[in-house]
Design a protein around this motif. Structure first.
Motif, PDB file in Angstrom:
ATOM      1  N   GLU A   9       0.825  -1.203   0.000  1.00 51.73           N
ATOM      2  CA  GLU A   9       0.000   0.000   0.000  1.00 51.73           C
ATOM      3  C   GLU A   9       0.858   1.252   0.000  1.00 51.73           C
ATOM      4  OE1 GLU A   9      -3.433   1.891  -0.513  1.00 51.73           O
ATOM      5  OE2 GLU A   9      -3.261  -0.284  -0.316  1.00 51.73           O
ATOM      6  N   ALA A  10       2.043   1.170   0.605  1.00 54.99           N
ATOM      7  CA  ALA A  10       2.944   2.324   0.678  1.00 54.99           C
ATOM      8  C   ALA A  10       3.417   2.776  -0.696  1.00 54.99           C
ATOM      9  CB  ALA A  10       4.152   1.986   1.553  1.00 54.99           C
ATOM     10  N   LEU A  11       3.339   1.898  -1.691  1.00 58.78           N
ATOM     11  CA  LEU A  11       3.796   2.238  -3.027  1.00 58.78           C
ATOM     12  C   LEU A  11       2.648   2.564  -3.979  1.00 58.78           C
ATOM     13  CD1 LEU A  11       6.701  -0.339  -3.488  1.00 58.78           C
ATOM     14  CD2 LEU A  11       6.769   1.976  -2.547  1.00 58.78           C
ATOM     15  N   ARG A  12       1.454   2.719  -3.422  1.00 55.78           N
ATOM     16  CA  ARG A  12       0.306   3.096  -4.253  1.00 55.78           C
ATOM     17  C   ARG A  12       0.038   4.601  -4.200  1.00 55.78           C
ATOM     18  NH1 ARG A  12      -2.898  -0.865  -6.269  1.00 55.78           N
ATOM     19  NH2 ARG A  12      -2.401  -3.003  -5.653  1.00 55.78           N
ATOM     20  N   ALA A  13       0.449   5.248  -3.113  1.00 57.03           N
ATOM     21  CA  ALA A  13       0.262   6.698  -3.016  1.00 57.03           C
ATOM     22  C   ALA A  13       1.141   7.394  -4.051  1.00 57.03           C
ATOM     23  CB  ALA A  13       0.627   7.169  -1.614  1.00 57.03           C
ATOM     24  N   ARG A  14       0.689   8.528  -4.534  1.00 57.86           N
ATOM     25  CA  ARG A  14       1.482   9.256  -5.533  1.00 57.86           C
ATOM     26  C   ARG A  14       2.677   9.942  -4.888  1.00 57.86           C
ATOM     27  NH1 ARG A  14      -0.968  11.642 -11.033  1.00 57.86           N
ATOM     28  NH2 ARG A  14      -1.882   9.686 -11.769  1.00 57.86           N
ATOM     29  N   ARG A  15       3.838   9.666  -5.469  1.00 63.86           N
ATOM     30  CA  ARG A  15       5.082  10.339  -5.100  1.00 63.86           C
ATOM     31  C   ARG A  15       5.780  10.738  -6.400  1.00 63.86           C
ATOM     32  NH1 ARG A  15       6.687   8.608   0.321  1.00 63.86           N
ATOM     33  NH2 ARG A  15       5.491   6.755   0.957  1.00 63.86           N
ATOM     34  N   LEU A  16       6.875  11.459  -6.249  1.00 62.59           N
ATOM     35  CA  LEU A  16       7.645  11.842  -7.423  1.00 62.59           C
ATOM     36  C   LEU A  16       8.486  10.672  -7.930  1.00 62.59           C
ATOM     37  CD1 LEU A  16       8.897  15.402  -6.413  1.00 62.59           C
ATOM     38  CD2 LEU A  16       7.011  14.811  -7.966  1.00 62.59           C
ATOM     39  N   GLU A  17       8.717  10.685  -9.223  1.00 60.62           N
ATOM     40  CA  GLU A  17       9.561   9.677  -9.883  1.00 60.62           C
ATOM     41  C   GLU A  17      10.403  10.393 -10.938  1.00 60.62           C
ATOM     42  OE1 GLU A  17       8.871   5.934 -12.901  1.00 60.62           O
ATOM     43  OE2 GLU A  17       7.337   6.333 -11.385  1.00 60.62           O
ATOM     44  N   ARG A  18      11.659   9.958 -11.115  1.00 59.86           N
ATOM     45  CA  ARG A  18      12.569  10.668 -12.031  1.00 59.86           C
ATOM     46  C   ARG A  18      12.584  10.022 -13.415  1.00 59.86           C
ATOM     47  NH1 ARG A  18      18.179  12.972 -10.069  1.00 59.86           N
ATOM     48  NH2 ARG A  18      18.508  10.891  -9.218  1.00 59.86           N
ATOM     49  N   ALA A  19      12.717  10.874 -14.423  1.00 57.69           N
ATOM     50  CA  ALA A  19      12.888  10.426 -15.810  1.00 57.69           C
ATOM     51  C   ALA A  19      13.945  11.296 -16.480  1.00 57.69           C
ATOM     52  CB  ALA A  19      11.568  10.521 -16.571  1.00 57.69           C
ATOM     53  N   ILE A  20      15.059  10.689 -16.859  1.00 61.33           N
ATOM     54  CA  ILE A  20      16.103  11.374 -17.620  1.00 61.33           C
ATOM     55  C   ILE A  20      16.193  10.684 -18.974  1.00 61.33           C
ATOM     56  CG2 ILE A  20      18.560  11.919 -17.784  1.00 61.33           C
ATOM     57  CD1 ILE A  20      18.659  11.906 -14.718  1.00 61.33           C
ATOM     58  N   GLY A  21      16.037  11.459 -20.042  1.00 61.62           N
ATOM     59  CA  GLY A  21      16.128  10.892 -21.380  1.00 61.62           C
ATOM     60  C   GLY A  21      17.534  11.042 -21.926  1.00 61.62           C
ATOM     61  N   VAL A  22      17.652  11.540 -23.145  1.00 56.98           N
ATOM     62  CA  VAL A  22      18.978  11.741 -23.733  1.00 56.98           C
ATOM     63  C   VAL A  22      19.538  13.112 -23.384  1.00 56.98           C
ATOM     64  CG1 VAL A  22      18.563  10.117 -25.592  1.00 56.98           C
ATOM     65  CG2 VAL A  22      18.005  12.522 -25.937  1.00 56.98           C
ATOM     66  N   VAL A  23      18.713  13.987 -22.836  1.00 53.47           N
ATOM     67  CA  VAL A  23      19.137  15.311 -22.380  1.00 53.47           C
ATOM     68  C   VAL A  23      18.945  15.379 -20.866  1.00 53.47           C
ATOM     69  CG1 VAL A  23      18.640  17.786 -22.466  1.00 53.47           C
ATOM     70  CG2 VAL A  23      18.602  16.428 -24.578  1.00 53.47           C
ATOM     71  N   TYR A  24      19.954  15.858 -20.161  1.00 54.25           N
ATOM     72  CA  TYR A  24      19.838  16.037 -18.711  1.00 54.25           C
ATOM     73  C   TYR A  24      20.125  17.491 -18.381  1.00 54.25           C
ATOM     74  CZ  TYR A  24      20.541  15.435 -13.668  1.00 54.25           C
ATOM     75  OH  TYR A  24      20.451  15.539 -12.295  1.00 54.25           O
ATOM     76  N   ARG A  25      19.189  18.104 -17.614  1.00 49.70           N
ATOM     77  CA  ARG A  25      19.321  19.513 -17.217  1.00 49.70           C
ATOM     78  C   ARG A  25      19.263  19.603 -15.692  1.00 49.70           C
ATOM     79  NH1 ARG A  25      15.754  19.915 -21.922  1.00 49.70           N
ATOM     80  NH2 ARG A  25      16.911  20.974 -23.607  1.00 49.70           N
ATOM     81  N   PRO A  26      20.386  19.361 -15.025  1.00 53.52           N
ATOM     82  CA  PRO A  26      20.383  19.356 -13.565  1.00 53.52           C
ATOM     83  C   PRO A  26      20.009  20.691 -12.940  1.00 53.52           C
ATOM     84  CG  PRO A  26      22.632  19.215 -14.432  1.00 53.52           C
ATOM     85  CD  PRO A  26      21.718  19.022 -15.583  1.00 53.52           C
ATOM     86  N   ARG A  27      20.218  21.797 -13.650  1.00 53.68           N
ATOM     87  CA  ARG A  27      19.879  23.110 -13.069  1.00 53.68           C
ATOM     88  C   ARG A  27      18.367  23.302 -12.961  1.00 53.68           C
ATOM     89  NH1 ARG A  27      24.178  27.359 -15.915  1.00 53.68           N
ATOM     90  NH2 ARG A  27      26.083  26.384 -15.090  1.00 53.68           N
ATOM     91  N   THR A  28      17.619  22.592 -13.784  1.00 51.88           N
ATOM     92  CA  THR A  28      16.147  22.664 -13.701  1.00 51.88           C
ATOM     93  C   THR A  28      15.599  21.278 -13.362  1.00 51.88           C
ATOM     94  OG1 THR A  28      15.972  22.302 -16.099  1.00 51.88           O
ATOM     95  CG2 THR A  28      16.003  24.589 -15.311  1.00 51.88           C
ATOM     96  N   GLU A  29      16.283  20.607 -12.452  1.00 53.18           N
ATOM     97  CA  GLU A  29      16.004  19.215 -12.101  1.00 53.18           C
ATOM     98  C   GLU A  29      14.520  18.948 -11.848  1.00 53.18           C
ATOM     99  OE1 GLU A  29      16.936  15.211 -10.850  1.00 53.18           O
ATOM    100  OE2 GLU A  29      18.422  16.677 -11.494  1.00 53.18           O
ATOM    101  N   ARG A  30      13.916  19.702 -10.954  1.00 53.73           N
ATOM    102  CA  ARG A  30      12.523  19.410 -10.554  1.00 53.73           C
ATOM    103  C   ARG A  30      11.567  19.556 -11.726  1.00 53.73           C
ATOM    104  NH1 ARG A  30       8.109  18.263 -10.115  1.00 53.73           N
ATOM    105  NH2 ARG A  30       6.683  18.322  -8.341  1.00 53.73           N
ATOM    106  N   ALA A  31      11.696  20.634 -12.457  1.00 48.42           N
ATOM    107  CA  ALA A  31      10.759  20.880 -13.554  1.00 48.42           C
ATOM    108  C   ALA A  31      11.019  19.979 -14.747  1.00 48.42           C
ATOM    109  CB  ALA A  31      10.839  22.341 -13.982  1.00 48.42           C
ATOM    110  N   SER A  32      12.282  19.625 -14.984  1.00 44.63           N
ATOM    111  CA  SER A  32      12.637  18.897 -16.206  1.00 44.63           C
ATOM    112  C   SER A  32      12.539  17.387 -16.078  1.00 44.63           C
ATOM    113  CB  SER A  32      14.069  19.260 -16.624  1.00 44.63           C
ATOM    114  OG  SER A  32      14.192  20.639 -16.910  1.00 44.63           O
TER     115      SER A  32
END
Length: 440
Positions: A372-395
């Motif tokens: 059940e702890a993994l059913r609540a919505r949390r953030l998850e990361r996705a990095i494709g072929v471009v990574y923009r660490p300065r805009t980490e949260r939004a990108s």
């Protein structure tokens, strides 16, 4: 948070880098034993461990005789060259040469050391098998519009010159754009041109031709017919993709993932002519293989391969996601720039990756539908072929319910960058590629 950490720690199986012998991997594949579509994801397009462990899981399935094809997030004609190599029907001298079709940005996705190793291994394994038992290697993406046209015309020139002339006349519609599919998309959007009717007409003719000539014309085997017909399907769908590219990202994303799902299903049908219930492994980004309905993607109307296959083939799909907390990654700082080894920021505090990190297990596998702890919505990361660490949260972060998105999640706490065969594009072309503009 601490209660959730304790629950995950108790439920997790401690993963091992030795995937092919590890008991946790054996349990994962046992849980997937009834699945005909095994979807192995990745949180980035440039993490060594994702590629290595996904390849090792696939090798284990192949060794057990439990897999008949590998389908990857790559162009169909480029991957077909690799398919011919691994099935012993190629003049390429080695795996690196067989992968030479992946020459443009982001070529490191498939021209890397792990894929070279896997391709050589698969060729050696297949050499011991009868022709009908060899495991294939296929692409499912749609960016290769012009390459697919060339492949169709090349085959028809040998097999049926009259059909080649008709195909050449239809596909001449694309010639004014000189391989610049993005420009074609723009002009189709504003209504100054359209090659839709021509692309559809050619696909229909090739589908009719297949039934009439396979095994009779001396040039077209069943596999040749599948190759040509699939390229024609790609041209039709790529035309639709580029036509929607400037009408909103949701529409173009859906055309692309619909095509990828169709390609997996077309291969399944082709293999099903000689194999009862073929099994297919799919390698792609988590964003394509995790069920979109469980993420912010679904909230805006995006569909993906994982969702489509689950809907169309219930109880026969097993979706595996891979995540990481920090480390290094191979990516570019912007589109069409050279690949770099970049340092990933540590995962955000309110993310699944931070939750797994807090368990202290380092590497683990969990079955999120059980928790059940993994059913609540949390953030998850996705990095494709471009990574923009300065805009980490939004990108690179989006909300998701892991329990609905995947059947299993492998978390590797600290990972390292994938090693490309080359750092810079081998050739610059005008074709808009499968990860543009989302970089996934």
């Amino acid at each position: 948070m601490q209660d959730d950490v304790d629950l995950v720690r108790r439920a997790a199986c401690r993963w091992s880098a030795g995937v092919r012998e590890a008991p946790c991997a054996a349990e994962l594949l046992l849980r997937a034993r009834d699945a005909r579509f095994l979807l192995f994801g990745e949180a980035t397009h440039g993490t060594y461990e994702f590629y290595r462990q996904r390849a090792d899981l696939t090798k284990r399935l192949v060794e057990e005789g439990a897999l008949h094809a590998v389908v990857v997030e790559a162009g169909f004609p480029d991957a077909y060259r690799v398919h011919r190599y691994v099935t012993g029907r190629s003049d390429d001298r080695d795996a690196a040469a067989a992968l030479a079709g992946f020459e443009r940005f982001p070529q490191w996705m498939w021209r890397n050391e792990v894929v070279v190793d896997f391709v050589e291994w698969l060729r050696a394994h297949n050499a011991r098998l009868a022709p009908d038992a060899k495991v294939g290697f296929h692409g499912m993406d749609l960016y290769s519009l012009y390459t697919s046209i060339e492949a169709i015309l090349s085959h028809l020139d040998r097999a049926d010159p009259d059909a080649a002339a008709r195909a050449r006349e239809r596909y001449a519609c694309f010639e004014p754009f000189a391989g610049d599919s993005e420009r074609y998309g723009y002009e189709a959007t504003i209504g100054t041109t359209s090659c839709e009717d021509e692309a559809v007409a050619e696909l229909l003719e090739l589908q009719e031709r297949t039934a009439a000539v396979v095994g009779r014309d001396g040039h077209t085997s069943e596999e040749d017919a599948f190759f040509v017909e699939q390229n024609a399907r790609l041209v039709k769908n790529a035309e639709a993709y580029y036509r929607t590219m400037f009408r909103g990202s949701v529409r173009s994303w859906n055309v692309r993932d619909e095509h990828m799902a169709e390609t997996v299903e077309a291969l399944d049908a082709f293999l099903g002519r000689r194999i009862r219930h073929p099994r297919i492994a799919v390698w792609a980004h988590n964003s394509h293989l995790g069920d979109a309905r469980a993420t912010a993607m679904g909230d805006v109307g995006e569909r993906n391969v994982g969702q489509l296959l689950r809907e169309r083939h219930p109880r026969t799909c097993f979706l595996v996601g891979f995540t990481t907390y920090d480390g290094t990654v191979t990516a570019a700082s912007d589109w069409d720039l050279p690949a770099e080894t970049m340092t990933m920021n540590a995962a955000l505090d309110d993310s699944y990756e931070a939750l797994f990190h807090a368990t202290g297990l380092g590497e683990l596998v969990v079955y999120p539908r059980d928790l059940e702890a993994l059913r609540a919505r949390r953030l998850e990361r996705a990095i494709g072929v471009v990574y923009r660490p300065r805009t980490e949260r939004a990108s690179h972060w989006f909300p998701a319910s892991l329990g609905e998105q995947f059947d299993a999640v492998v978390h590797l706490d600290r990972t390292r960058a994938l090693a490309p065969l080359e750092r810079a594009p081998l050739e610059h072309g005008h074709e808009a590629f499968e990860t543009y503009p989302s970089a996934l």
